[in-house]
Structure formats: C-alpha cells, structure tokens
Write an enzyme that holds these catalytic residues in place. Structure first.
Site, PDB file in Angstrom:
ATOM      1  N   HIS A  94      47.070  38.053  52.463  1.00 29.74           N
ATOM      2  CA  HIS A  94      46.902  36.604  52.570  1.00 29.74           C
ATOM      3  C   HIS A  94      46.389  36.193  53.956  1.00 29.74           C
ATOM      4  CE1 HIS A  94      49.938  36.207  49.028  1.00 29.74           C
ATOM      5  NE2 HIS A  94      48.715  36.445  48.619  1.00 29.74           N
ATOM      6  N   HIS A  99      42.917  38.516  39.882  1.00 31.62           N
ATOM      7  CA  HIS A  99      44.294  38.877  39.506  1.00 31.62           C
ATOM      8  C   HIS A  99      45.197  37.865  40.221  1.00 31.62           C
ATOM      9  CE1 HIS A  99      42.067  42.664  38.968  1.00 31.62           C
ATOM     10  NE2 HIS A  99      43.041  43.095  38.188  1.00 31.62           N
ATOM     11  N   SER A 110      47.949  33.865  46.237  1.00 30.51           N
ATOM     12  CA  SER A 110      46.549  33.684  46.614  1.00 30.51           C
ATOM     13  C   SER A 110      45.912  32.406  46.051  1.00 30.51           C
ATOM     14  CB  SER A 110      45.729  34.926  46.242  1.00 30.51           C
ATOM     15  OG  SER A 110      45.929  35.313  44.909  1.00 30.51           O
ATOM     16  N   GLU A 138      44.284  35.688  34.980  1.00 27.65           N
ATOM     17  CA  GLU A 138      45.598  36.334  34.939  1.00 27.65           C
ATOM     18  C   GLU A 138      45.823  36.787  33.503  1.00 27.65           C
ATOM     19  OE1 GLU A 138      48.175  37.372  37.046  1.00 27.65           O
ATOM     20  OE2 GLU A 138      48.932  38.045  35.107  1.00 27.65           O
ATOM     21  N   ASP A 185      40.995  39.128  31.033  1.00 31.47           N
ATOM     22  CA  ASP A 185      40.975  40.378  31.783  1.00 31.47           C
ATOM     23  C   ASP A 185      40.035  40.281  32.996  1.00 31.47           C
ATOM     24  OD1 ASP A 185      41.398  43.260  32.154  1.00 31.47           O
ATOM     25  OD2 ASP A 185      39.291  43.396  31.610  1.00 31.47           O
ATOM     26  N   ASP A 202      42.631  41.778  43.340  1.00 32.54           N
ATOM     27  CA  ASP A 202      43.959  42.197  43.808  1.00 32.54           C
ATOM     28  C   ASP A 202      44.755  42.795  42.647  1.00 32.54           C
ATOM     29  OD1 ASP A 202      46.329  42.430  45.236  1.00 32.54           O
ATOM     30  OD2 ASP A 202      46.861  40.316  45.022  1.00 32.54           O
TER      31      ASP A 202
HETATM   32  C1  LIG Z   1      49.191  41.939  42.804  1.00 35.77           C
HETATM   33  S1  LIG Z   1      49.402  40.715  41.593  1.00 35.77           S
HETATM   34  C2  LIG Z   1      48.426  39.384  42.145  1.00 35.77           C
HETATM   35  C3  LIG Z   1      48.980  38.601  43.304  1.00 35.77           C
HETATM   36  C4  LIG Z   1      48.103  37.453  43.734  1.00 35.77           C
HETATM   37  N1  LIG Z   1      46.713  37.843  43.890  1.00 35.77           N
HETATM   38  C5  LIG Z   1      48.607  36.885  45.034  1.00 35.77           C
HETATM   39  O1  LIG Z   1      48.142  37.325  46.093  1.00 35.77           O
HETATM   40  O2  LIG Z   1      49.454  36.003  45.021  1.00 35.77           O
HETATM   41  C6  LIG Z   1      48.426  41.306  40.259  1.00 35.77           C
HETATM   42  C7  LIG Z   1      48.403  40.370  39.069  1.00 35.77           C
HETATM   43  O3  LIG Z   1      47.383  40.828  38.168  1.00 35.77           O
HETATM   44  C8  LIG Z   1      47.817  40.638  36.841  1.00 35.77           C
HETATM   45  N2  LIG Z   1      47.012  41.572  36.039  1.00 35.77           N
HETATM   46  C9  LIG Z   1      47.231  42.880  35.763  1.00 35.77           C
HETATM   47  N3  LIG Z   1      46.192  43.419  35.099  1.00 35.77           N
HETATM   48  C10 LIG Z   1      45.274  42.422  34.969  1.00 35.77           C
HETATM   49  C11 LIG Z   1      43.951  42.356  34.420  1.00 35.77           C
HETATM   50  N4  LIG Z   1      43.379  43.432  33.860  1.00 35.77           N
HETATM   51  N5  LIG Z   1      43.304  41.183  34.462  1.00 35.77           N
HETATM   52  C12 LIG Z   1      43.875  40.076  35.041  1.00 35.77           C
HETATM   53  N6  LIG Z   1      45.108  40.077  35.575  1.00 35.77           N
HETATM   54  C13 LIG Z   1      45.792  41.238  35.560  1.00 35.77           C
HETATM   55  C14 LIG Z   1      49.306  40.915  36.894  1.00 35.77           C
HETATM   56  O4  LIG Z   1      49.972  40.294  35.816  1.00 35.77           O
HETATM   57  C15 LIG Z   1      49.682  40.327  38.261  1.00 35.77           C
HETATM   58  O5  LIG Z   1      50.103  38.994  38.139  1.00 35.77           O
END
Ligand SMILES: C[S@@+](CC[C@H](N)C(=O)[O-])C[C@H]1O[C@@H](n2cnc3c(N)ncnc32)[C@H](O)[C@@H]1O
Length: 272
Positions: A18, A41, A91, A109, A134, A155
């Site tokens: 961040h 993500h 984020s 998400e 996705d 991420d």
């Molecule tokens: C590390 S966290 C993200 C944290 C966020 N970027 C932040 O900094 O606050 C990863 C997120 O990606 C989601 N996720 C996992 N696989 C995914 C995909 N293929 N496409 C989109 N989201 C996905 C998970 O549910 C999770 O909420």
C-alpha cells in the site's frame, strides 16, 4: 478459494504494497489527465483489525500498528491516509481516496462474499465499478481503458505454486493490450528461488522497462514463512527507483526485527 484477506490485512506485506501503491498514484496524478485504475484482486476494501478474523492472527500488530504508533516521515503520506480512512483501508479504498473527479476505478474480486461486500461499499459511487469476475480474464477484457493513462494493480493471493506463472501470463496479456500502462504486481518472498524465476520469466516475455523492489524481513531460506515481498513494476513513473527504496527502508526500520538478511533491494529487470 480458501484465501481470505481479512486474516492478513495490515500485516507488513500489506503496508509495503500500500505504501508503494500510494507513491505510484501520487506520481501518476502529477499529470492532469484522467486516470484509470484496475485493481484485479481487490478484496473487501475495509478491514476491522480489532475483530475476528484479523484479531485472530494479530498479523497487523507487527505491521500497521507499529506505523500508527510512530510513523516515520517517509511513510507520512500513507499513514495519514490510513488514519483518515478509519477502518484499515485495502487497495480499492486507498485508490478511491486519492482519485480526482475524472479518474475511474474498476475492481475485480472472485470470492462471492467479498465481491458483494465491496459492491455494497461502492454502491452509490459513480466513479467505481465492482466486477465479480476472474482477474486473469479481466486483464484481457477491461484493457485498454478509454482514459489511455492507467495503473493496473495485480495482487493475487498466492494460494498455490501456479500463481507466479499466472502472474507472468497476466502481465503479458495486460501489457499486450495496454503497453503504456503502469503495471504493479505484488509477490511473496518465502524462498528466494520462485521470485528469482518470476523475474527471469518476466524478462522472457519481452516486456520492456521493468523494475522490482523487494523488502525482506530476514533471509528467504525458510520456505514455510513469508520472509519478504516484492512489487514488480512495468513502466515505473519518473523517480520510482530513487524515491521508493527510502520509503521501504523506513518501513523496514519500523517493522523489521533486525534479523540476519533483512533489507530492501531495487532491481532493474529490463531497460526502457
Ligand atoms: C491479497 S488479496 C487482495 C488484497 C487487496 N488487493 C488489498 O490490498 O487490500 C487477494 C484477493 O483476490 C481474490 N481472488 C483470488 N483469486 C482471484 C481471481 N482469480 N480473480 C479475482 N480475485 C481473486 C481473493 O478472494 C482475495 O480477496
């Protein structure tokens, strides 16, 4: 999908990611043109660190808690934002806080509950779109943006060993569609070998102008622990290589426990 970011919100890796994200946004906003941000993500956007599940792991106590107590000047911008936003901002909430009236944010998400929570958060916000879709597919579908200037934050949760390969492929797809965009890809450092292979795989894609900044709390030898993390940036804004290492060094000064092998490194992977 077992990963839930709420267990890890506010830990050292979130602070690193961040703090770099805030620097990138400020740098891009030095130019007046509208900006598009894609958060592939996104998570749920806000996290209550004092209640379960963040309270159960307590990871944030070695992360954002140490910065809020006594923020180093280099991290003032990021910590002031965290304070101003109340619940620990993920984020998409950080990005939204910095956006100007013509900027736009698209969040993806995949977890249905998390996507629903994020959608509720931004329900009445005309500048933010939340997609329950996705990330890897969205990199092909949502780029290039109409605004022509943009930041793509990638991420992934790194739940399995394939995620580094998915990240390399996702960068290649995104960059093919939006070659002038700034891409910031977060990655974990447990053992040194996977992150080294990731950097060399990115080199093989032919993408130009790539740097990676890494912060390690200790030497990456015990692969069962998150020993550090990195951010690989394509098309880094002017002064990234000069400005970001001191921010992460200040972060390490507060969050590190002086273990052997701790440090911050900036690597240029591919020239412009
Ligand atoms: C590390 S966290 C993200 C944290 C966020 N970027 C932040 O900094 O606050 C990863 C997120 O990606 C989601 N996720 C996992 N696989 C995914 C995909 N293929 N496409 C989109 N989201 C996905 C998970 O549910 C999770 O909420």
């Amino acid at each position: 999908m077992n990963y839930r970011h709420a267990f890890h919100a506010g830990n050292f890796a979130d602070c690193m990611k961040h703090a770099v994200l805030v620097w990138l946004l400020r740098a891009l906003m030095r130019k007046p043109g509208p900006l598009f941000v894609l958060d592939t993500h996104a998570g749920i956007g806000r996290y209550d660190l004092r209640s379960s599940p963040a309270a159960r792991t307590g990871e944030w106590r070695q992360g954002i808690a140490r910065l809020l107590d006594d923020p180093p000047p280099a991290l003032g911008d990021y910590v002031d934002l965290v304070r101003a936003l109340g619940l620990y901002p993920g984020s998409p909430v950080l990005v939204r806080a910095l956006m100007r009236p013509d900027d736009r944010l698209a969040c993806c998400e995949l977890h249905p509950d998390d996507a629903a929570a994020l959608r509720r958060h931004f329900a009445r916000d005309g500048q933010v779109a939340v997609h329950h879709r996705d990330a890897w597919e969205a990199l092909g579908a949502l780029l290039p943006p109409r605004q022509r200037r943009g930041l793509v934050l990638i991420d992934p949760p790194f739940e399995d060993a394939q995620e580094f390969a998915a990240l390399t492929a996702g960068l290649a797809v995104g960059h093919r569609r939006f070659a002038t965009g700034v891409f910031a890809a977060w990655y974990p450092i447990k053992h040194g070998a996977p992150s080294r292979k990731f950097r060399s795989d990115v080199l093989e894609t032919g993408i130009r102008d790539v740097v990676a900044v890494e912060l390690c709390l200790r030497a990456p030898v015990d692969a069962t622990r998150l020993n550090g993390c990195g951010m690989l940036v394509v098309n880094p804004p002017y002064r990234f290589e000069a400005d970001v290492p001191p921010i992460l060094t200040a972060l390490l000064d507060r969050l590190g426990d002086r273990e052997p092998g701790e440090g911050v490194t900036m690597k240029r992977i591919v020239d412009e």
